[in-house]
Write a protein that holds these residues in place. Structure first.
Motif, PDB file in Angstrom:
ATOM      1  N   UNK A   9      14.287  65.951   2.717  1.00 26.48           N
ATOM      2  CA  UNK A   9      13.635  65.519   1.485  1.00 26.48           C
ATOM      3  C   UNK A   9      14.149  66.305   0.285  1.00 26.48           C
ATOM      4  N   UNK A  10      14.431  67.585   0.493  1.00 23.62           N
ATOM      5  CA  UNK A  10      15.017  68.411  -0.564  1.00 23.62           C
ATOM      6  C   UNK A  10      16.366  67.842  -0.985  1.00 23.62           C
ATOM      7  N   UNK A  11      17.172  67.455  -0.015  1.00 25.90           N
ATOM      8  CA  UNK A  11      18.485  66.883  -0.334  1.00 25.90           C
ATOM      9  C   UNK A  11      18.339  65.532  -1.019  1.00 25.90           C
ATOM     10  N   UNK A  12      17.400  64.720  -0.563  1.00 27.69           N
ATOM     11  CA  UNK A  12      17.201  63.398  -1.146  1.00 27.69           C
ATOM     12  C   UNK A  12      16.808  63.488  -2.621  1.00 27.69           C
ATOM     13  N   UNK A  13      15.905  64.415  -2.923  1.00 24.84           N
ATOM     14  CA  UNK A  13      15.437  64.549  -4.304  1.00 24.84           C
ATOM     15  C   UNK A  13      16.247  65.572  -5.109  1.00 24.84           C
ATOM     16  N   UNK A  14      17.162  66.252  -4.416  1.00 24.21           N
ATOM     17  CA  UNK A  14      17.955  67.309  -5.052  1.00 24.21           C
ATOM     18  C   UNK A  14      17.032  68.305  -5.756  1.00 24.21           C
ATOM     19  N   UNK A  15      16.014  68.706  -5.034  1.00 24.32           N
ATOM     20  CA  UNK A  15      14.959  69.540  -5.619  1.00 24.32           C
ATOM     21  C   UNK A  15      14.228  70.305  -4.531  1.00 24.32           C
ATOM     22  N   UNK A  16      13.827  71.529  -4.860  1.00 22.92           N
ATOM     23  CA  UNK A  16      12.924  72.280  -3.990  1.00 22.92           C
ATOM     24  C   UNK A  16      11.703  72.732  -4.794  1.00 22.92           C
ATOM     25  N   UNK A  17      11.293  71.850  -5.711  1.00 26.82           N
ATOM     26  CA  UNK A  17      10.175  72.129  -6.609  1.00 26.82           C
ATOM     27  C   UNK A  17       8.834  71.804  -5.965  1.00 26.82           C
ATOM     28  N   UNK A  18       7.899  72.734  -6.093  1.00 32.67           N
ATOM     29  CA  UNK A  18       6.497  72.530  -5.748  1.00 32.67           C
ATOM     30  C   UNK A  18       5.702  72.629  -7.042  1.00 32.67           C
ATOM     31  N   UNK A  19       4.929  71.606  -7.337  1.00 30.63           N
ATOM     32  CA  UNK A  19       4.098  71.611  -8.553  1.00 30.63           C
ATOM     33  C   UNK A  19       2.688  72.066  -8.185  1.00 30.63           C
ATOM     34  N   UNK A  20       2.237  73.129  -8.821  1.00 32.08           N
ATOM     35  CA  UNK A  20       0.905  73.657  -8.557  1.00 32.08           C
ATOM     36  C   UNK A  20      -0.152  72.927  -9.355  1.00 32.08           C
ATOM     37  N   UNK A  21      -1.125  72.364  -8.657  1.00 32.63           N
ATOM     38  CA  UNK A  21      -2.211  71.629  -9.319  1.00 32.63           C
ATOM     39  C   UNK A  21      -3.389  72.577  -9.561  1.00 32.63           C
ATOM     40  N   UNK A  22      -3.186  73.553 -10.456  1.00 35.33           N
ATOM     41  CA  UNK A  22      -4.217  74.518 -10.837  1.00 35.33           C
ATOM     42  C   UNK A  22      -5.008  73.925 -12.003  1.00 35.33           C
ATOM     43  N   UNK A  23      -5.765  72.910 -11.693  1.00 34.96           N
ATOM     44  CA  UNK A  23      -6.347  72.048 -12.726  1.00 34.96           C
ATOM     45  C   UNK A  23      -7.676  72.591 -13.236  1.00 34.96           C
ATOM     46  N   UNK A  24      -7.639  73.112 -14.452  1.00 39.70           N
ATOM     47  CA  UNK A  24      -8.775  73.788 -15.073  1.00 39.70           C
ATOM     48  C   UNK A  24      -9.446  72.840 -16.069  1.00 39.70           C
ATOM     49  N   UNK A  25     -10.730  72.584 -15.863  1.00 37.87           N
ATOM     50  CA  UNK A  25     -11.473  71.668 -16.733  1.00 37.87           C
ATOM     51  C   UNK A  25     -11.430  72.110 -18.189  1.00 37.87           C
ATOM     52  N   UNK A  26     -11.248  73.413 -18.436  1.00 35.61           N
ATOM     53  CA  UNK A  26     -11.212  73.936 -19.796  1.00 35.61           C
ATOM     54  C   UNK A  26      -9.832  73.825 -20.444  1.00 35.61           C
ATOM     55  N   UNK A  27      -8.824  73.398 -19.670  1.00 34.86           N
ATOM     56  CA  UNK A  27      -7.462  73.346 -20.206  1.00 34.86           C
ATOM     57  C   UNK A  27      -6.867  71.951 -20.223  1.00 34.86           C
ATOM     58  N   UNK A  28      -7.475  71.022 -19.514  1.00 35.48           N
ATOM     59  CA  UNK A  28      -6.913  69.674 -19.491  1.00 35.48           C
ATOM     60  C   UNK A  28      -7.127  69.003 -20.846  1.00 35.48           C
ATOM     61  N   UNK A  29      -6.337  67.986 -21.195  1.00 31.42           N
ATOM     62  CA  UNK A  29      -6.501  67.303 -22.492  1.00 31.42           C
ATOM     63  C   UNK A  29      -7.936  66.805 -22.702  1.00 31.42           C
ATOM     64  N   UNK A  30      -8.430  67.020 -23.881  1.00 34.68           N
ATOM     65  CA  UNK A  30      -9.836  66.755 -24.171  1.00 34.68           C
ATOM     66  C   UNK A  30     -10.224  65.301 -23.952  1.00 34.68           C
ATOM     67  N   UNK A  31      -9.306  64.366 -24.202  1.00 38.09           N
ATOM     68  CA  UNK A  31      -9.669  62.948 -24.080  1.00 38.09           C
ATOM     69  C   UNK A  31     -10.014  62.563 -22.639  1.00 38.09           C
TER      70      UNK A  31
END
Length: 277
Positions: A9-31
């Motif tokens: 999968x790393x080769x297919x996407x040419x990526x070894x990125x992991x996105x951290x979903x540290x989702x803070x209610x105080x930081x997400x867009x207000x809308x």
């Protein structure tokens, strides 16, 4: 998912990125706060925008637990959404659990059976019997804390042990590497300790490493690759805040996708330079 499948999968996407979903209610867009489930809406849009450039996502459970029962609902919804829509994604529960065997069995059921995560982060401090209940789940992974990126990590992790020939983090790796295999055991090594990756690789040359600390914490992707990449890449590099909070307007997801793409392009270059593509 085996290490070979993860590498494919790393080769297919040419990526070894992991996105951290540290989702803070105080930081997400207000809308988004007007939505019935703001955290899920935020995560869904981040996932959809960044998934072309990522091989893994990592919800940090503290950001969900702080919201009580609603946080667990939001977590379950995003895990289900990812599993149904992006089944090739490697999904990590950043839980940092570690307890006696009987309790660990319950935690393993929570994360692997109920939520269907692919991996969970654990503290190895209490020893092998706290990790074994997780290792025993086919197709699932344990990610042990080894050398973390926080400022005070050295207070314990760098302490000499035994005859002084090893530091504590090295002893942890040395003692635990036989608890599992290269197909179910990874280690956390912070990007801010990138020069120490060479010492880690002497002990576990073939295991995957989860590398937090690139982005807001100042870790260098180039140094991580220099000291940590192996013949199957062997790296999952996590970025959280630098991607998910890059913008707080209506275009937040679009900007997050662009930030993820920028990292993916760098990673593709390193993979090509290392003759892995």
């Amino acid at each position: 998912m085996t290490s070979r499948e993860l590498f494919e999968n790393i080769k297919k996407k040419q990526s070894f990125l992991c996105v951290g979903l540290d989702s803070d209610l105080n930081k997400i867009p207000e809308f988004l706060l007007a939505k019935e489930d703001p955290i899920f809406e935020f995560n869904k849009r981040i996932v959809d925008a960044t998934v072309p450039y990522a091989v893994a996502f990592k919800p940090n459970l503290a950001f969900y637990e702080v919201l009580g029962s609603q946080g667990w609902i939001s977590l379950q919804r995003i895990v289900k959404y990812i599993k149904e829509n992006y089944p090739d994604i490697f999904l990590i529960a950043d839980a940092k659990r570690g307890d006696i065997g009987n309790t660990s069995k319950m935690y393993a059921k929570v994360f692997f059976k109920h939520f269907q995560f692919d991996a969970v982060t654990l503290s190895p401090y209490m020893g092998q019997d706290t990790v074994t209940p997780f290792i025993g789940n086919e197709g699932k992974w344990v990610i042990l804390l080894a050398l973390t990126s926080n400022d005070s990590a050295a207070e314990l992790q760098m302490l000499p042990v035994g005859d002084g020939s090893q530091r504590l983090f090295e002893k942890v790796i040395d003692a635990s590497m036989h608890w599992g295999s290269e197909n179910n055991l990874m280690y956390v090594v912070g990007a801010t300790k990138a020069n120490m990756l060479a010492d880690v690789r002497k002990l576990v040359p073939h295991h995957f490493l989860l590398i937090p600390g690139v982005g807001e914490q100042g870790g260098s992707l180039q140094e991580v690759v220099q000291y940590g990449m192996n013949s199957q890449c062997g790296l999952l590099v996590n970025s959280s805040r630098a991607i998910i909070y890059a913008d707080r307007t209506q275009k937040f997801a679009e900007v997050a996708g662009q930030k993820a793409k920028e990292l993916q392009m760098q990673m593709a270059g390193f993979l090509k330079t290392s003759n892995l593509l």
